[in-house]
Design an enzyme around this catalytic site. Structure first.
Site, short mmCIF file in Angstrom:
data_model
loop_
_atom_site.label_atom_id
_atom_site.label_comp_id
_atom_site.label_asym_id
_atom_site.label_seq_id
_atom_site.Cartn_x
_atom_site.Cartn_y
_atom_site.Cartn_z
CE1 TYR A 20 -29.34 -1.56 -56.56
CE2 TYR A 20 -27.95 0.39 -56.43
CZ TYR A 20 -29.20 -0.19 -56.60
OH TYR A 20 -30.29 0.61 -56.80
CG ASP A 62 -21.50 -0.33 -62.11
OD1 ASP A 62 -21.19 0.88 -62.07
OD2 ASP A 62 -22.60 -0.75 -61.68
CE LYS A 79 -22.96 5.60 -56.20
NZ LYS A 79 -24.01 5.87 -55.23
#
Ligand SMILES: Cc1ncc(COP(=O)(O)O)c(C=O)c1O
Length: 467
Positions: free
Chosen positions: A173, A268, A300
């Site tokens: 994702y 990522d 994050k």
């Protein structure tokens, strides 16, 4: 960071007041949920599904999402007054735990200076310097979410290469970017189809979706489309189907395959960055093996609980970004001074001791989960990527999305609710990493360890009786 014990017991790291949090609780009556239920009913009237991000709705596990009123260290307190040891940690950002005193002080001081100016600021420069020092990127550009980071990295890769096709893996994702919400087409190396309503076929028509850890599929896709591929984007270690680490040498193989076809390798690290290790997952593979990604995305942890994310990489690629180059990219709140201050304070506190603590606390919890589930006869496998880990409710090992999808989700739902009653807030989905923080101390770990056996038995009962 000095005062982390080396016995794996999870004592509190520096910056936190010493002493126990006092959150052990003997479970005799069900925890109250009336206030959360009432808020959920109100929320549903004004917000689709009552939530602002789907997984929070408990759809996969059933029941009432707990509305959290406050958090401190490893603990969440909900609006009914229940305390939970938090194993979500805001889906990764809260590396140091909630309301860390030093991060709070830095943020409070920044707020007092005003919250957003729309001009360059010093914290942006300092955070960029910190990221460049810790990771393989030479230049970095801030955005406000991981979604923006991957979207922008792909645009930049297309601008740099002059090509249009992108490659991703099923189960990875990268945020809700239209072209990445894609499902595999009818055969390997064929172009993808939309993975959700609302994404036009034209948005995924230039995306190839491959099985994770499948070198042959990667080779086939590049053999067929190599001269059109702008980039391959992959989670540095997959964490969004549960934790599925790349097989040894897989990321190096991807980097080399991209290089030999003139495509860019986009790693990522939104989830793994500054969490899997001090340098992210790259610190575990690329730094050891001697390769670097062309572009990296972050989010994050680098925002310390605020909306901050970034993409960065090779100086010659990043030089194509506006205003230096022709690839447009911008954001009203990009590099926001509060978010960058929180991220900077977090990264400066995130020294080797924090990662040692996460490793040791993780080992204890993984062993506890394994023992409890084995004793209860529940098929499972625990998988790790650096300090990240998750528990799959299927016999393992899990190497790709098909394997992750074989899970007994009913068993997980029962396990989840038993843990919640035992005072532990796990991710409300079987397909997520369990996130720890530096604030997960002995008391927090005790609560988790005490809840595991009963939860494993609940999972076993749900497995036997899937009704
Ligand atoms: C690996 C990865 N990339 C990108 C994203 C998207 O980040 P955001 O939710 O900040 O848009 C996520 C979010 O979970 C993620 O885990």
């Amino acid at each position: 960071m000095a005062d982390v014990t080396s016995d794996g017991s999870g004592a509190r790291p520096a910056g936190w007041p010493s002493g126990r949090l006092g959150h052990n609780r003997s479970v005799t009556v069900p925890r109250p949920v009336e206030a959360s239920s009432a808020l959920m009913a109100r929320a549903r009237r004004v917000t689709p599904g009552g939530v602002n991000s789907p997984v929070r709705a408990f759809t996969a596990v059933g029941g009432t999402p707990r509305f959290i009123r406050s958090a401190s260290g490893a603990l969440l307190t909900d609006v009914d007054g229940n305390e939970y040891v938090d194993l979500i940690c805001s889906w990764g950002p809260m590396l140091l735990g909630h309301a860390h005193p030093e991060v709070q002080a830095a943020v409070a001081a920044a707020v007092a200076r005003g919250t957003s100016y729309g001009t360059p600021t010093e914290p942006e420069v300092e955070l960029a310097e910190e990221i460049v020092a810790r990771t393989p990127v030479e230049r970095v550009r801030f955005v406000s979410s991981g979604t923006e980071a991957t979207m922008s990295a792909i645009r930049l890769a297309r601008g740099f290469t002059g090509r249009d096709v992108i490659v991703k893996f099923a189960g990875c994702y990268h945020g809700h970017v239209d072209s990445l919400l894609a499902s595999a087409g009818s055969g390997l190396a064929t172009l993808a189809v939309p993975g959700t309503a609302g994404v036009p076929v034209s948005s995924t028509a230039l995306t190839i979706v491959l099985p994770y850890n499948d070198r042959a599929a990667v080779t086939a896709a590049f053999t067929e489309h190599g001269d059109r591929i702008a980039c391959l984007v992959t989670e540095a270690a997959a964490g969004n189907m549960g934790v599925v680490p790349p097989e040894p040498g897989f990321n190096a193989f991807l980097a080399e395959t991209c290089r030999s076809h003139g495509a860019l390798f986009v790693s990522d690290e939104v989830m793994t960055g500054f969490r899997a290790s001090r340098q992210g997952y790259w610190g575990i593979d690329g730094a050891q093996e001697g390769w670097v990604p062309d572009l990296v995305t972050f989010g994050k942890v680098m925002g310390g609980g605020f909306p901050a994310a970034a993409f960065g990489g090779r100086a010659d690629v990043m030089a194509l970004l506006a205003p230096e180059g022709p690839v447009y990219q911008a954001g009203t709140l990009s590099g926001n001074p509060i978010a960058t201050t929180a991220g900077l304070a977090t990264l400066r506190l995130a020294d080797e001791g924090v990662y040692e603590h996460l490793t040791k606390a993780g080992e204890t919890i993984k062993a506890g989960a394994t023992d409890a589930l084995t004793a209860a006869g529940v098929p499972h496998v625990v998988q790790s990527a650096g300090t990240m880990f998750s528990v799959f409710f299927t016999g393992g090992p899990v190497t790709d999305f098909a394997g992750a999808s074989a899970q007994d989700t009913a068993a997980y739902a029962a396990f989840f609710h038993a843990m919640l009653e035992g005072g532990v807030y796990l991710p409300p989905s079987a397909y997520e990493a369990w996130f720890l923080s530096a604030a997960h101390d002995d008391a927090a770990i005790d609560t988790i360890m005490s809840a595991l056996p009963g939860a494993a038995q609940a999972a076993a009962r749900a497995s036997e009786d899937p009704t």
